[in-house]
Scaffold this motif. Structure first.
Motif, PDB file in Angstrom:
ATOM      1  N   VAL A 162       0.855  -1.186   0.000  1.00  0.00           N
ATOM      2  CA  VAL A 162       0.000   0.000   0.000  1.00  0.00           C
ATOM      3  C   VAL A 162       0.889   1.234   0.000  1.00  0.00           C
ATOM      4  N   ALA A 163       0.780   2.029  -1.069  1.00  0.00           N
ATOM      5  CA  ALA A 163       1.595   3.241  -1.206  1.00  0.00           C
ATOM      6  C   ALA A 163       0.691   4.456  -1.221  1.00  0.00           C
ATOM      7  N   CYS A 164       0.724   5.207  -0.128  1.00  0.00           N
ATOM      8  CA  CYS A 164      -0.051   6.443  -0.030  1.00  0.00           C
ATOM      9  C   CYS A 164       0.822   7.656  -0.319  1.00  0.00           C
ATOM     10  N   ALA A 165       2.113   7.503  -0.157  1.00  0.00           N
ATOM     11  CA  ALA A 165       3.065   8.601  -0.402  1.00  0.00           C
ATOM     12  C   ALA A 165       3.858   8.249  -1.662  1.00  0.00           C
ATOM     13  N   VAL A 219       3.956  -7.875 -11.165  1.00  0.00           N
ATOM     14  CA  VAL A 219       3.159  -7.169 -10.163  1.00  0.00           C
ATOM     15  C   VAL A 219       1.896  -6.651 -10.832  1.00  0.00           C
ATOM     16  N   ASP A 220       0.774  -6.755 -10.138  1.00  0.00           N
ATOM     17  CA  ASP A 220      -0.473  -6.121 -10.571  1.00  0.00           C
ATOM     18  C   ASP A 220      -0.620  -4.828  -9.773  1.00  0.00           C
ATOM     19  N   VAL A 221      -1.319  -3.852 -10.363  1.00  0.00           N
ATOM     20  CA  VAL A 221      -1.487  -2.559  -9.686  1.00  0.00           C
ATOM     21  C   VAL A 221      -2.962  -2.180  -9.653  1.00  0.00           C
ATOM     22  N   LEU A 222      -3.405  -1.751  -8.480  1.00  0.00           N
ATOM     23  CA  LEU A 222      -4.716  -1.120  -8.329  1.00  0.00           C
ATOM     24  C   LEU A 222      -4.463   0.351  -8.058  1.00  0.00           C
ATOM     25  N   LEU A 240       0.246  -4.037  -5.941  1.00  0.00           N
ATOM     26  CA  LEU A 240       0.515  -2.698  -5.438  1.00  0.00           C
ATOM     27  C   LEU A 240      -0.781  -1.908  -5.447  1.00  0.00           C
ATOM     28  N   ILE A 241      -1.185  -1.414  -4.294  1.00  0.00           N
ATOM     29  CA  ILE A 241      -2.346  -0.533  -4.183  1.00  0.00           C
ATOM     30  C   ILE A 241      -1.775   0.874  -4.077  1.00  0.00           C
TER      31      ILE A 241
END
Length: 191
Positions: free
Chosen positions: A94-97, A169-172, A119-120
């Motif tokens: 989870v990447a918020c930054a 890797v999949d990304v949302l 990766l979200i």
């Protein structure tokens, strides 16, 4: 002690609705879906990312996140997912930054490509009809998606990731209550 915000109002029905939106996003790469999970996760996690995690994560899916202790506590409580400091061991990142390098995430193996991480990635906004040109499975000709707040160099990093298929890797991509998916099979070209 931090006061936890609620998860889904109806855990079964809301998780099912969120899961259906994620499946629709994965089967139609780059198409923006709305996740109406009626949740307010702790900042900086947006509602789409929170709903996706409550729908997908569980006690068997280690998480790596950069969203702070309140989010970690919320996720531990609502879905039981263990938090790992090792980004390469996480099933969900989870990447918020700042987005981590795709190269640092688990890509699975030739025998078990499904073990690749998801990766979200929170971004500023998702807009259809402009921006990246997406092609590949689930896209008839091409689809256009403009991702405001995408990390610099993402398209080049994605090309390296996509070349590893079926591993990768999949990304949302999440913005507010919107979500769009980039399965590892999809090719992305700039504008």
């Amino acid at each position: 002690m931090t006061r936890l915000t609620p998860g889904f109002a109806d855990p079964v029905l809301d998780a099912q609705a969120s899961f259906r939106a994620i499946l629709e996003a994965m089967s139609r790469p780059g198409r923006i879906q709305t996740i109406d999970g009626r949740i307010t996760p702790p900042a900086p996690l947006c509602s789409a990312a929170g709903a996706a995690l409550l729908s997908l994560a569980d006690a068997d899916t280690p998480l790596w996140l950069d969203a702070g202790d309140a989010v970690a506590e919320w996720l531990r409580f609502h879905c039981g997912a263990p938090i790992t400091p090792d980004i390469g061991a996480a099933r969900f990142v989870v990447a918020c930054a700042a987005a981590p390098s795709l190269d640092s995430l688990d890509i699975g193996t030739d025998e078990d490509p499904q073990l690749g991480a998801t990766l979200i990635l929170q971004v500023a906004a998702l807009v259809a009809g402009d921006g990246w040109r997406l092609t590949g499975p689930g896209i008839q000709h091409e689809h256009r998606l403009h991702v405001l707040g995408a990390p610099a160099g993402f398209v080049a990093a994605w090309a390296r990731n996509q070349a590893l298929f079926p591993r990768g890797v999949d990304v949302l991509l999440c913005a507010g209550d919107s979500i769009a998916a980039l399965p590892r099979s999809v090719m992305i070209a700039e504008g």
